[in-house]
Design a protein around this motif. Structure first.
Motif, PDB file in Angstrom:
ATOM      1  N   SER A  17      48.585  30.277 -82.775  1.00  0.00           N
ATOM      2  CA  SER A  17      49.911  30.238 -82.777  1.00  0.00           C
ATOM      3  C   SER A  17      50.743  30.954 -82.146  1.00  0.00           C
ATOM      4  O   SER A  17      52.030  31.040 -82.215  1.00  0.00           O
ATOM      5  N   ASN A  18      50.296  30.928 -80.626  1.00  0.00           N
ATOM      6  CA  ASN A  18      51.132  31.583 -79.835  1.00  0.00           C
ATOM      7  C   ASN A  18      51.600  30.296 -78.923  1.00  0.00           C
ATOM      8  O   ASN A  18      51.255  29.607 -78.617  1.00  0.00           O
ATOM      9  N   PHE A  19      52.755  30.635 -78.553  1.00  0.00           N
ATOM     10  CA  PHE A  19      53.615  29.595 -77.736  1.00  0.00           C
ATOM     11  C   PHE A  19      53.023  29.640 -76.239  1.00  0.00           C
ATOM     12  O   PHE A  19      53.221  28.699 -75.350  1.00  0.00           O
ATOM     13  N   THR A  20      52.480  30.732 -75.850  1.00  0.00           N
ATOM     14  CA  THR A  20      51.997  30.776 -74.570  1.00  0.00           C
ATOM     15  C   THR A  20      50.798  29.836 -74.218  1.00  0.00           C
ATOM     16  O   THR A  20      50.256  29.731 -72.972  1.00  0.00           O
ATOM     17  N   ILE A  21      50.209  29.089 -75.326  1.00  0.00           N
ATOM     18  CA  ILE A  21      49.069  28.481 -75.320  1.00  0.00           C
ATOM     19  C   ILE A  21      49.408  27.149 -74.488  1.00  0.00           C
ATOM     20  O   ILE A  21      48.541  26.421 -73.605  1.00  0.00           O
ATOM     21  N   LEU A  22      50.778  26.758 -74.519  1.00  0.00           N
ATOM     22  CA  LEU A  22      51.143  25.500 -73.720  1.00  0.00           C
ATOM     23  C   LEU A  22      51.299  25.846 -72.197  1.00  0.00           C
ATOM     24  O   LEU A  22      50.970  24.853 -71.420  1.00  0.00           O
ATOM     25  N   LYS A  23      51.561  27.104 -71.986  1.00  0.00           N
ATOM     26  CA  LYS A  23      51.458  27.640 -70.603  1.00  0.00           C
ATOM     27  C   LYS A  23      49.982  27.717 -69.886  1.00  0.00           C
ATOM     28  O   LYS A  23      49.924  27.209 -68.960  1.00  0.00           O
ATOM     29  N   SER A  24      49.212  28.091 -70.791  1.00  0.00           N
ATOM     30  CA  SER A  24      47.638  28.066 -70.719  1.00  0.00           C
ATOM     31  C   SER A  24      47.298  26.589 -70.192  1.00  0.00           C
ATOM     32  O   SER A  24      46.420  26.358 -69.330  1.00  0.00           O
ATOM     33  N   LEU A  25      47.967  25.535 -70.939  1.00  0.00           N
ATOM     34  CA  LEU A  25      47.193  24.120 -70.827  1.00  0.00           C
ATOM     35  C   LEU A  25      47.612  23.726 -69.442  1.00  0.00           C
ATOM     36  O   LEU A  25      47.254  22.876 -68.888  1.00  0.00           O
ATOM     37  N   ALA A  26      48.987  24.065 -69.225  1.00  0.00           N
ATOM     38  CA  ALA A  26      49.689  23.409 -68.022  1.00  0.00           C
ATOM     39  C   ALA A  26      48.855  24.120 -66.634  1.00  0.00           C
ATOM     40  O   ALA A  26      48.806  23.568 -65.796  1.00  0.00           O
ATOM     41  N   GLU A  27      48.535  25.370 -66.805  1.00  0.00           N
ATOM     42  CA  GLU A  27      47.616  26.090 -65.664  1.00  0.00           C
ATOM     43  C   GLU A  27      46.340  25.629 -65.558  1.00  0.00           C
ATOM     44  O   GLU A  27      45.530  26.036 -64.571  1.00  0.00           O
ATOM     45  N   GLY A  28      45.851  25.096 -66.635  1.00  0.00           N
ATOM     46  CA  GLY A  28      44.335  24.564 -66.601  1.00  0.00           C
ATOM     47  C   GLY A  28      43.424  25.590 -67.019  1.00  0.00           C
ATOM     48  O   GLY A  28      42.266  25.360 -66.456  1.00  0.00           O
ATOM     49  N   VAL A  29      43.612  26.647 -67.526  1.00  0.00           N
ATOM     50  CA  VAL A  29      42.694  27.850 -67.930  1.00  0.00           C
ATOM     51  C   VAL A  29      42.120  27.823 -69.285  1.00  0.00           C
ATOM     52  O   VAL A  29      41.581  28.524 -69.592  1.00  0.00           O
ATOM     53  N   HIS A  30      43.004  26.732 -70.096  1.00  0.00           N
ATOM     54  CA  HIS A  30      42.444  26.819 -71.589  1.00  0.00           C
ATOM     55  C   HIS A  30      41.003  26.140 -71.714  1.00  0.00           C
ATOM     56  O   HIS A  30      40.861  25.064 -70.860  1.00  0.00           O
ATOM     57  N   LEU A  31      40.557  26.392 -72.677  1.00  0.00           N
ATOM     58  CA  LEU A  31      39.225  25.651 -73.012  1.00  0.00           C
ATOM     59  C   LEU A  31      39.451  24.322 -73.392  1.00  0.00           C
ATOM     60  O   LEU A  31      38.439  23.424 -73.125  1.00  0.00           O
ATOM     61  N   SER A  32      40.701  23.784 -74.024  1.00  0.00           N
ATOM     62  CA  SER A  32      40.898  22.485 -74.285  1.00  0.00           C
ATOM     63  C   SER A  32      41.320  21.561 -73.300  1.00  0.00           C
ATOM     64  O   SER A  32      41.741  20.352 -73.539  1.00  0.00           O
ATOM     65  N   CYS A  33      41.423  22.288 -72.172  1.00  0.00           N
ATOM     66  CA  CYS A  33      42.025  21.263 -71.134  1.00  0.00           C
ATOM     67  C   CYS A  33      41.247  20.152 -70.583  1.00  0.00           C
ATOM     68  O   CYS A  33      41.655  19.235 -70.276  1.00  0.00           O
ATOM     69  N   GLN A  34      39.954  20.323 -70.810  1.00  0.00           N
ATOM     70  CA  GLN A  34      38.906  19.170 -70.654  1.00  0.00           C
ATOM     71  C   GLN A  34      39.228  17.962 -71.656  1.00  0.00           C
ATOM     72  O   GLN A  34      39.191  16.933 -71.217  1.00  0.00           O
ATOM     73  N   ASP A  35      39.534  18.511 -72.787  1.00  0.00           N
ATOM     74  CA  ASP A  35      39.828  17.113 -73.953  1.00  0.00           C
ATOM     75  C   ASP A  35      41.050  16.589 -73.598  1.00  0.00           C
ATOM     76  O   ASP A  35      41.290  15.459 -73.696  1.00  0.00           O
ATOM     77  N   VAL A  36      41.930  17.317 -73.007  1.00  0.00           N
ATOM     78  CA  VAL A  36      43.416  16.758 -72.776  1.00  0.00           C
ATOM     79  C   VAL A  36      43.297  15.897 -71.655  1.00  0.00           C
ATOM     80  O   VAL A  36      43.759  14.798 -71.389  1.00  0.00           O
ATOM     81  N   LEU A  75      54.318  19.835 -70.357  1.00  0.00           N
ATOM     82  CA  LEU A  75      53.094  18.879 -70.735  1.00  0.00           C
ATOM     83  C   LEU A  75      52.910  18.041 -69.750  1.00  0.00           C
ATOM     84  O   LEU A  75      51.927  17.417 -69.552  1.00  0.00           O
ATOM     85  N   LYS A  76      53.949  17.869 -68.752  1.00  0.00           N
ATOM     86  CA  LYS A  76      53.717  16.972 -67.447  1.00  0.00           C
ATOM     87  C   LYS A  76      52.433  17.289 -66.736  1.00  0.00           C
ATOM     88  O   LYS A  76      51.991  16.732 -65.993  1.00  0.00           O
ATOM     89  N   TYR A  77      52.488  18.872 -66.591  1.00  0.00           N
ATOM     90  CA  TYR A  77      51.750  19.056 -65.633  1.00  0.00           C
ATOM     91  C   TYR A  77      50.285  19.121 -66.451  1.00  0.00           C
ATOM     92  O   TYR A  77      49.220  19.440 -65.570  1.00  0.00           O
TER      93      TYR A  77
END
Length: 523
Positions: A212-231, A258-260
């Motif tokens: 529920s933290n807004f910084t999850i979007l930041k981690s998705l853009a940086e490519g360090v989140h676990l769900s980046c592979q799904d995206v 989200l563009k990144y």
């Protein structure tokens, strides 16, 4: 032997005595078509009328319970009211001519039709004293239609092409059940994964909660989140958020982030913004209206509320409570202020009683017609045109919102304002007939080939404008706040002020109390 039925049921519901009519569901932003059973100017039954959406929530079935109020009310002296308001505005205009800080007349509105909204806009152009404000305290982006409404990516044909969906601070089961049904049908077909950034939700099908933290979007853009592979491996991903997200100061950069993540590109735009009521899209389509703020409560001589309940709106309720505590007290404020309540019922009279002789001195209630007592037009969250027809005639002394606003506009045209020399030279559309005024509304909102008497009724959907991919405009710097998004509570019966009917329905209020007491322990 016949069926065993209650005697009261047989006396109340006789199908051969009903008159069938068509309407829309005003409790959400989709405006689903309804089939209404009417008898003696009252609604007894509401059923879905759209073959593509044969579903209706409890709010859509029972919202009319809060519409009819049989309590006796005093007759409204319309001529005396408009005469007093005109004299007061003429006096304030003279006072503003010799004063540095000008007083204003604040019009706060919510859930307005396109006709009333356009008439208010003409009224603002004709009188410099009037300030138009939204009730909800969010500053959304409305440069393009794709920034404040659902795109075609949520339609069933294109949604079947998608393999991934991302929910950001939204609950489609609560806010838009039509969208939730489409997502459920897409999930049951297989090869579809739905990610959620926000509270733990029960959407009647499995979802993956990322936090529920807004910084999850930041981690998705940086490519360090676990769900980046799904995206990264997704095809035609769909992102769904709501207007509540734009209450944050850093919400305007979430599309840039989200563009990144390769979610958005030049060939596919899957960003969707879900609105909370049927009139929200029309308000954003016409102009960028500012929300009510503390600065508006410093120099004003009157508040004019249209379809607004102070008890169910957190933003206005907080501002009024601060004003009662003399937070905005200054030597330049007026002591005699007026309070105009333009609603179906006098909902704000109790709030006026708290601030009487301290915040306001005069209270006027202008009774308006019910939802199905006028021919009105709305734009739903998908961009489709939804129209209501006059089916009942319940309130005798009431007027429609368009009639009251047009009378207000006619009185300002007859008064010469000293501080309005620039606006007096503008060319405005003035028409007595509301049907001809609809063609002007159509010209204001959509691009049409010919302006004829049928151009308004032939328009079924607006043509959204997308942001060009070759726009190289350097965005302003925005600080991302490391805070949580809004926490959702599962309360399907009470709209919490998002619509004008749920909080006034006794059936929905009792269902909400029972549900909250049985499913949670903090109420």
């Amino acid at each position: 032997m016949g069926a065993l039925t209650l005697k009261q049921f047989s006396d109340e519901l006789r199908e051969w005595e009903f008159i069938e009519g068509e309407g829309i569901d005003p409790t959400d932003s989709f405006g689903v078509s309804l089939r209404l059973s009417i008898r003696e100017n009252q609604i007894f039954l509401a059923e879905p009328n759209d073959p593509s959406t044969p579903w209706l929530t409890d709010k859509g079935r029972l919202f009319f319970d809060g519409m009819f109020d049989k309590s006796s009310s005093n007759q409204t002296n319309w001529e005396s009211f408009f005469l007093d308001i005109s004299e007061l505005m003429y006096f304030i205009d003279h006072l503003n001519l010799h004063k540095r800080n000008a007083y204003s007349f604040i019009f706060a509105f919510e859930n307005l039709s396109l006709e009333t909204l356009n008439m208010l806009y003409l009224l603002k152009q004709n009188c410099s004293l009037i300030e138009l404000r939204k009730v909800e305290s969010y500053k959304g982006l409305n440069d393009f239609e794709a920034q404040y409404q659902l795109s075609s990516s949520t339609d069933k044909p294109k949604l079947h092409m998608s393999t991934l969906g991302i929910l950001i601070n939204t609950n489609p089961r609560y806010e838009g059940y039509v969208l939730n049904l489409n997502l459920r049908q897409r999930f049951l077909k297989g090869n579809f994964k739905l990610l959620n950034i926000g509270s733990m939700l029960d959407l009647t099908f499995p979802i993956y909660n990322l936090g529920s933290n807004f910084t999850i979007l930041k981690s998705l853009a940086e490519g360090v989140h676990l769900s980046c592979q799904d995206v990264k491996n997704a095809e035609f991903p769909v992102i769904i958020t709501n207007t509540e997200l734009f209450k944050r100061n850093d919400a305007k950069i979430f599309t840039e982030v989200l563009k990144y993540t390769s979610v958005l590109d030049t060939a596919w735009n899957g960003v969707n913004v879900l609105n909370h009521n049927i009139g929200s899209v029309g308000i954003q389509s016409l102009n960028k209206f500012l929300p009510l703020s503390t600065e508006d409560f410093i120099n004003f001589f009157g508040l004019y509320y249209i379809n607004v309940s102070l008890n169910s709106t957190a933003n206005i309720k907080k501002l009024v409570e601060l004003h009662l505590l003399d937070i905005f007290k200054s030597n330049s404020t007026l002591s005699n202020k007026i309070f105009v309540d333009q609603n179906t019922n006098s909902l704000n009279e109790l709030v006026y009683g708290k601030g009487q002789h301290k915040l306001f001195n005069n209270y006027f209630h202008l009774p308006t017609s019910l939802f199905l007592e006028d021919n009105e037009t709305y734009i739903n969250t998908q961009g489709s045109i939804k129209r209501t027809t006059k089916l009942i005639n319940f309130k005798k002394d009431s007027k429609t919102n368009w009639q009251i606003t047009r009378k207000f506009y006619a009185n300002t045209k007859s008064v010469l304002f000293f501080n309005n020399t620039r606006d007096n030279s503008l060319i405005n559309f003035d028409c007595v007939n509301s049907f001809n005024f609809k063609n002007y509304v159509n010209f204001q909102f959509y691009a049409v080939q010919t302006l004829t008497s049928l151009s308004f009724y032939l328009t079924k959907r607006n043509l959204p404008l997308l942001k060009p991919s070759n726009m190289n405009i350097k965005p302003t710097r925005t600080k991302v706040l490391n805070t949580k998004v809004k926490g959702w509570l599962d309360d399907f019966f009470n709209g919490n002020g998002k619509d004008s009917f749920s909080y006034n329905s006794s059936v929905l209020v009792n269902c909400s109390k029972i549900m909250r007491s049985s499913t949670s322990n903090f109420f």
